[in-house]
Scaffold this active site. Sequence first.
Site, PDB file in Angstrom:
ATOM      1  N   ASP A 185       0.871  -1.174   0.000  1.00 49.51           N
ATOM      2  CA  ASP A 185       0.000   0.000   0.000  1.00 49.51           C
ATOM      3  C   ASP A 185       0.911   1.227   0.000  1.00 49.51           C
ATOM      4  O   ASP A 185       2.098   1.129   0.323  1.00 49.51           O
ATOM      5  CB  ASP A 185      -0.878  -0.053   1.251  1.00 49.51           C
ATOM      6  CG  ASP A 185      -1.680   1.206   1.446  1.00 49.51           C
ATOM      7  OD1 ASP A 185      -2.280   1.679   0.454  1.00 49.51           O
ATOM      8  OD2 ASP A 185      -1.694   1.731   2.586  1.00 49.51           O
ATOM      9  N   ARG A 186       0.389   2.380  -0.366  1.00 49.05           N
ATOM     10  CA  ARG A 186       1.245   3.583  -0.391  1.00 49.05           C
ATOM     11  C   ARG A 186       1.046   4.448   0.854  1.00 49.05           C
ATOM     12  O   ARG A 186       1.903   4.490   1.727  1.00 49.05           O
ATOM     13  CB  ARG A 186       0.950   4.408  -1.674  1.00 49.05           C
ATOM     14  CG  ARG A 186       2.053   5.396  -2.021  1.00 49.05           C
ATOM     15  CD  ARG A 186       1.597   6.460  -3.010  1.00 49.05           C
ATOM     16  NE  ARG A 186       0.796   7.496  -2.337  1.00 49.05           N
ATOM     17  CZ  ARG A 186       0.250   8.536  -2.952  1.00 49.05           C
ATOM     18  NH1 ARG A 186       0.385   8.693  -4.251  1.00 49.05           N
ATOM     19  NH2 ARG A 186      -0.446   9.435  -2.266  1.00 49.05           N
ATOM     20  N   ASP A 187      -0.115   5.104   0.954  1.00 42.61           N
ATOM     21  CA  ASP A 187      -0.313   6.077   2.037  1.00 42.61           C
ATOM     22  C   ASP A 187      -0.343   5.381   3.399  1.00 42.61           C
ATOM     23  O   ASP A 187      -1.134   4.458   3.628  1.00 42.61           O
ATOM     24  CB  ASP A 187      -1.620   6.851   1.820  1.00 42.61           C
ATOM     25  CG  ASP A 187      -1.604   7.640   0.515  1.00 42.61           C
ATOM     26  OD1 ASP A 187      -0.589   8.298   0.229  1.00 42.61           O
ATOM     27  OD2 ASP A 187      -2.598   7.581  -0.228  1.00 42.61           O
ATOM     28  N   THR A 202      -2.623   1.175  -4.741  1.00 43.21           N
ATOM     29  CA  THR A 202      -3.061   2.308  -3.932  1.00 43.21           C
ATOM     30  C   THR A 202      -4.438   2.813  -4.368  1.00 43.21           C
ATOM     31  O   THR A 202      -4.680   3.059  -5.552  1.00 43.21           O
ATOM     32  CB  THR A 202      -1.989   3.441  -3.983  1.00 43.21           C
ATOM     33  OG1 THR A 202      -2.447   4.566  -3.234  1.00 43.21           O
ATOM     34  CG2 THR A 202      -1.663   3.879  -5.398  1.00 43.21           C
ATOM     35  N   ASN A 203      -5.329   2.935  -3.408  1.00 43.93           N
ATOM     36  CA  ASN A 203      -6.624   3.589  -3.644  1.00 43.93           C
ATOM     37  C   ASN A 203      -6.397   5.092  -3.669  1.00 43.93           C
ATOM     38  O   ASN A 203      -5.820   5.639  -2.724  1.00 43.93           O
ATOM     39  CB  ASN A 203      -7.613   3.267  -2.512  1.00 43.93           C
ATOM     40  CG  ASN A 203      -8.115   1.830  -2.533  1.00 43.93           C
ATOM     41  OD1 ASN A 203      -7.986   1.125  -3.530  1.00 43.93           O
ATOM     42  ND2 ASN A 203      -8.705   1.407  -1.425  1.00 43.93           N
ATOM     43  N   GLN A 204      -6.838   5.741  -4.719  1.00 48.98           N
ATOM     44  CA  GLN A 204      -6.671   7.207  -4.820  1.00 48.98           C
ATOM     45  C   GLN A 204      -7.993   7.828  -5.249  1.00 48.98           C
ATOM     46  O   GLN A 204      -8.140   8.327  -6.369  1.00 48.98           O
ATOM     47  CB  GLN A 204      -5.528   7.544  -5.795  1.00 48.98           C
ATOM     48  CG  GLN A 204      -4.147   7.141  -5.300  1.00 48.98           C
ATOM     49  CD  GLN A 204      -3.707   7.882  -4.049  1.00 48.98           C
ATOM     50  OE1 GLN A 204      -4.113   9.025  -3.815  1.00 48.98           O
ATOM     51  NE2 GLN A 204      -2.890   7.243  -3.217  1.00 48.98           N
ATOM     52  N   ARG A 205      -8.961   7.803  -4.331  1.00 46.50           N
ATOM     53  CA  ARG A 205     -10.280   8.331  -4.707  1.00 46.50           C
ATOM     54  C   ARG A 205     -10.262   9.841  -4.874  1.00 46.50           C
ATOM     55  O   ARG A 205     -11.228  10.423  -5.395  1.00 46.50           O
ATOM     56  CB  ARG A 205     -11.360   7.886  -3.713  1.00 46.50           C
ATOM     57  CG  ARG A 205     -11.203   8.399  -2.331  1.00 46.50           C
ATOM     58  CD  ARG A 205     -12.450   8.232  -1.436  1.00 46.50           C
ATOM     59  NE  ARG A 205     -13.330   7.125  -1.677  1.00 46.50           N
ATOM     60  CZ  ARG A 205     -13.954   6.423  -0.712  1.00 46.50           C
ATOM     61  NH1 ARG A 205     -13.713   6.715   0.559  1.00 46.50           N
ATOM     62  NH2 ARG A 205     -14.787   5.472  -1.003  1.00 46.50           N
ATOM     63  N   ARG A 264     -11.170  -0.975  -6.244  1.00 53.78           N
ATOM     64  CA  ARG A 264     -10.865  -0.349  -4.956  1.00 53.78           C
ATOM     65  C   ARG A 264     -10.673  -1.425  -3.889  1.00 53.78           C
ATOM     66  O   ARG A 264     -11.558  -2.242  -3.641  1.00 53.78           O
ATOM     67  CB  ARG A 264     -12.007   0.605  -4.569  1.00 53.78           C
ATOM     68  CG  ARG A 264     -11.711   1.413  -3.321  1.00 53.78           C
ATOM     69  CD  ARG A 264     -12.746   2.489  -3.040  1.00 53.78           C
ATOM     70  NE  ARG A 264     -12.523   3.024  -1.704  1.00 53.78           N
ATOM     71  CZ  ARG A 264     -11.595   3.918  -1.402  1.00 53.78           C
ATOM     72  NH1 ARG A 264     -10.827   4.411  -2.345  1.00 53.78           N
ATOM     73  NH2 ARG A 264     -11.425   4.330  -0.165  1.00 53.78           N
ATOM     74  N   LYS A 265      -9.460  -1.432  -3.260  1.00 56.91           N
ATOM     75  CA  LYS A 265      -9.252  -2.391  -2.174  1.00 56.91           C
ATOM     76  C   LYS A 265     -10.352  -2.225  -1.136  1.00 56.91           C
ATOM     77  O   LYS A 265     -10.708  -1.090  -0.855  1.00 56.91           O
ATOM     78  CB  LYS A 265      -7.890  -2.158  -1.506  1.00 56.91           C
ATOM     79  CG  LYS A 265      -6.677  -2.455  -2.373  1.00 56.91           C
ATOM     80  CD  LYS A 265      -5.374  -2.053  -1.675  1.00 56.91           C
ATOM     81  CE  LYS A 265      -5.207  -0.560  -1.563  1.00 56.91           C
ATOM     82  NZ  LYS A 265      -3.932  -0.133  -0.950  1.00 56.91           N
TER      83      LYS A 265
HETATM   84 MG    MG Z   1      -2.837   3.203   3.417  1.00 58.50          MG
END
Ligand code: MG
Length: 173
Positions: free
Chosen positions: A6-8, A50-53, A99-100
């Site tokens: 994951d990123r963030d 990474t989810n980036q909504r 989306r995870k």
């Molecule tokens: Mg995260």
Amino acid sequence: MDLFLDRDGVINDEVRDGYVLRPDMFHFSEGVLTAMPILARHFNRIIVVTNQRCIGRGLLTTAGLHEIHAQMLRTITAHGGRIDQIYFCPDTNNDSPCRKPAIGMGLQAQRDFPDILFHHATMVGNTLGDMQFGKNLGMQTVFIPSTQPETAFPHPLIDHRYQNLLQFALAIQ
Ligand SMILES: [Mg+2]
């Protein structure tokens, strides 16, 4: 073996109540630039999911995200690390297939790298959504308690828990 990150909250510090919208808002989490070369030696592929909504919400463009990631990759590479591929989900709706915890980004990775063996892969994340994503694909899961330290452990979705990415890297090197 392959590693999914994951990123963030794993690679970079989360922006409280917001998003990383510009390169100058992206700050590597403590120890990550030391961890990445260790992980690069250990894992065949390192893949970011990474989810980036914020993109779906119109706060960031795809080009803007690529600019943030280009800077991230330059810095990781300069420190002897490596990221082989980045997948992102721009969608806002929680039931989006990419989306995870849905497995869409894992399936994208499998199309690009058909020899991925998910049961030999590890997913590192900082939410139970990340852990569910990993388990949905049959991966081992590693939980980083950067933003949800109250998450119970032991937990059925979490195989291992490390304080940060560097502690994980040091444990497996
Ligand atoms: Mg995260």
